[in-house]
Structure formats: C-alpha cells, structure tokens
Design a protein around this motif. Sequence first.
Motif, PDB file in Angstrom:
ATOM      1  N   GLU A   1       0.835  -1.204   0.000  1.00 27.44           N
ATOM      2  CA  GLU A   1       0.000   0.000   0.000  1.00 27.44           C
ATOM      3  C   GLU A   1       0.870   1.254   0.000  1.00 27.44           C
ATOM      4  O   GLU A   1       0.598   2.217  -0.714  1.00 27.44           O
ATOM      5  CB  GLU A   1      -0.933   0.013   1.223  1.00 27.44           C
TER       6      GLU A   1
ATOM      7  N   ARG B   1       2.238   1.758  -3.414  1.00 30.11           N
ATOM      8  CA  ARG B   1       1.200   2.270  -4.333  1.00 30.11           C
ATOM      9  C   ARG B   1       0.963   3.760  -4.116  1.00 30.11           C
ATOM     10  O   ARG B   1       0.832   4.531  -5.067  1.00 30.11           O
ATOM     11  CB  ARG B   1      -0.112   1.518  -4.121  1.00 30.11           C
ATOM     12  N   LYS B   2       0.880   4.148  -2.848  1.00 35.51           N
ATOM     13  CA  LYS B   2       0.650   5.567  -2.547  1.00 35.51           C
ATOM     14  C   LYS B   2       1.791   6.441  -3.046  1.00 35.51           C
ATOM     15  O   LYS B   2       1.566   7.524  -3.584  1.00 35.51           O
ATOM     16  CB  LYS B   2       0.464   5.761  -1.041  1.00 35.51           C
ATOM     17  N   GLU B   3       3.018   5.975  -2.851  1.00 35.99           N
ATOM     18  CA  GLU B   3       4.164   6.741  -3.348  1.00 35.99           C
ATOM     19  C   GLU B   3       4.138   6.853  -4.866  1.00 35.99           C
ATOM     20  O   GLU B   3       4.438   7.907  -5.423  1.00 35.99           O
ATOM     21  CB  GLU B   3       5.463   6.088  -2.879  1.00 35.99           C
ATOM     22  N   GLU B   4       3.770   5.772  -5.522  1.00 39.18           N
ATOM     23  CA  GLU B   4       3.661   5.776  -6.989  1.00 39.18           C
ATOM     24  C   GLU B   4       2.606   6.791  -7.443  1.00 39.18           C
ATOM     25  O   GLU B   4       2.815   7.566  -8.373  1.00 39.18           O
ATOM     26  CB  GLU B   4       3.305   4.368  -7.490  1.00 39.18           C
ATOM     27  N   LYS B   5       1.464   6.770  -6.761  1.00 38.67           N
ATOM     28  CA  LYS B   5       0.379   7.699  -7.086  1.00 38.67           C
ATOM     29  C   LYS B   5       0.827   9.141  -6.867  1.00 38.67           C
ATOM     30  O   LYS B   5       0.549  10.033  -7.674  1.00 38.67           O
ATOM     31  CB  LYS B   5      -0.820   7.389  -6.182  1.00 38.67           C
ATOM     32  N   LYS B   6       1.543   9.356  -5.781  1.00 38.79           N
ATOM     33  CA  LYS B   6       2.030  10.695  -5.456  1.00 38.79           C
ATOM     34  C   LYS B   6       2.999  11.192  -6.529  1.00 38.79           C
ATOM     35  O   LYS B   6       2.928  12.346  -6.954  1.00 38.79           O
ATOM     36  CB  LYS B   6       2.726  10.650  -4.092  1.00 38.79           C
ATOM     37  N   ARG B   7       3.902  10.301  -6.983  1.00 38.09           N
ATOM     38  CA  ARG B   7       4.843  10.688  -8.031  1.00 38.09           C
ATOM     39  C   ARG B   7       4.124  11.040  -9.327  1.00 38.09           C
ATOM     40  O   ARG B   7       4.482  11.992 -10.007  1.00 38.09           O
ATOM     41  CB  ARG B   7       5.844   9.555  -8.277  1.00 38.09           C
ATOM     42  N   ARG B   8       3.074  10.263  -9.651  1.00 35.14           N
ATOM     43  CA  ARG B   8       2.306  10.559 -10.868  1.00 35.14           C
ATOM     44  C   ARG B   8       1.630  11.916 -10.758  1.00 35.14           C
ATOM     45  O   ARG B   8       1.620  12.691 -11.710  1.00 35.14           O
ATOM     46  CB  ARG B   8       1.279   9.461 -11.132  1.00 35.14           C
ATOM     47  N   LYS B   9       1.049  12.196  -9.595  1.00 42.04           N
ATOM     48  CA  LYS B   9       0.378  13.487  -9.398  1.00 42.04           C
ATOM     49  C   LYS B   9       1.367  14.634  -9.508  1.00 42.04           C
ATOM     50  O   LYS B   9       1.061  15.670 -10.092  1.00 42.04           O
ATOM     51  CB  LYS B   9      -0.317  13.531  -8.046  1.00 42.04           C
TER      52      LYS B   9
ATOM     53  N   GLU C   1       2.062  15.240 -13.083  1.00 34.31           N
ATOM     54  CA  GLU C   1       0.936  15.915 -13.727  1.00 34.31           C
ATOM     55  C   GLU C   1       0.904  17.386 -13.348  1.00 34.31           C
ATOM     56  O   GLU C   1       0.648  18.245 -14.188  1.00 34.31           O
ATOM     57  CB  GLU C   1      -0.374  15.247 -13.321  1.00 34.31           C
TER      58      GLU C   1
END
Length: 174
Positions: free
Chosen positions: A48, A51-59, A62
């Motif tokens: 988890e 995943r959160k770190e990955e999501k944060k990097r994508r944001k 963007e």
Amino acid sequence: MEGSVDETTKAVSNLAVYSSSSDPAAGEETISKNARKKELKMKQKEEERRRKEEKKRRKEAERGATKASSQSQKPAADDEDMDPTQYLENRKRYLEIQKKEGKNPYPHKFFVSMSIIGYIANYGGLGNGDHLEDISVSLAGRIISKRSSSSKLFFYDLHGGGAKVQVMADARSY
C-alpha cells in the motif's frame, strides 16, 4: 483495494492449511498462525505504501505539466474557488503583467472626494430609502464587515477618520 481484500482472504485460508500441514518432525520450521498473519499484514502495508508513493509521483508529474501549461493562461475570474497556491501564482502573474505595461500595481494615491465625516455632515439628513443617483462620491476607509441580504444586495461597514458609514450595494441599481 478490492483485489487486496481477496488476496487477504486467500492468504488467511492458506495459513490455516500450511499451519495444519507443517510437521515439526520433518525438519521444517514452524511459524505460528499469528506470525504468518503479521507477516502478511506487513507485506500488505508495504505494498500500500508503495502504491501511494507511486500515485504521489504521478500526481507531481501531472502538476509539473499543468503548471507549465498554465503559465500562459490568464488569471481565473472566480478567485474564491481556487486553491491558495494557484491564487498566489495568478496574483504574481498579474503583478508582472502590470509592471511590464508600465502601470503601478500599488498606486500611491486614491482620489477621495470627501472624508467620511464630511459625507455624514452633507448627507446625514437623507431619510431611509432616499437615493441621489446623479451624485458620485468617493470615500476612503477600511471595510470592517460585509453582509449579504440576498444575491443582489450587499451591506458594507466602512470605517475611517473615527466615523462609520454603512454602504448598501444593490445590483439592480447598476
């Protein structure tokens, strides 16, 4: 999230199978059911977190792309719905534009036709609801409170020079 719940239930059912089938006499290391559950939870938490770190990097990526594209846009009209950082960026951009055009964004003077005390002396005798539409007066002071009576009627308390004036701003009049 749903996939991790399914994985958890499968892992727990596998724990029951493994713990009952492990034979200490066979030379295998026995791990208690609770220890296996703990291990499984640790793995899930780590997944988890990843995943959160990955999501944060994508944001972040963007945001970087949108910041570059928003540099050329003009400030938005409705500042109240904006994120504070976006509002600050728009304000800085506006100030830069004003300076490039040779305009002072913070003018030294504001034309005041009379003081608040003089205004009260001249127009204090008007009755409630009386309007003088052909006269334009500019006053200077601090707006202490703003109240709305409806979507088109606002009241402002203007303080200055030791006196107070209530201003009624009606959208139907303008």
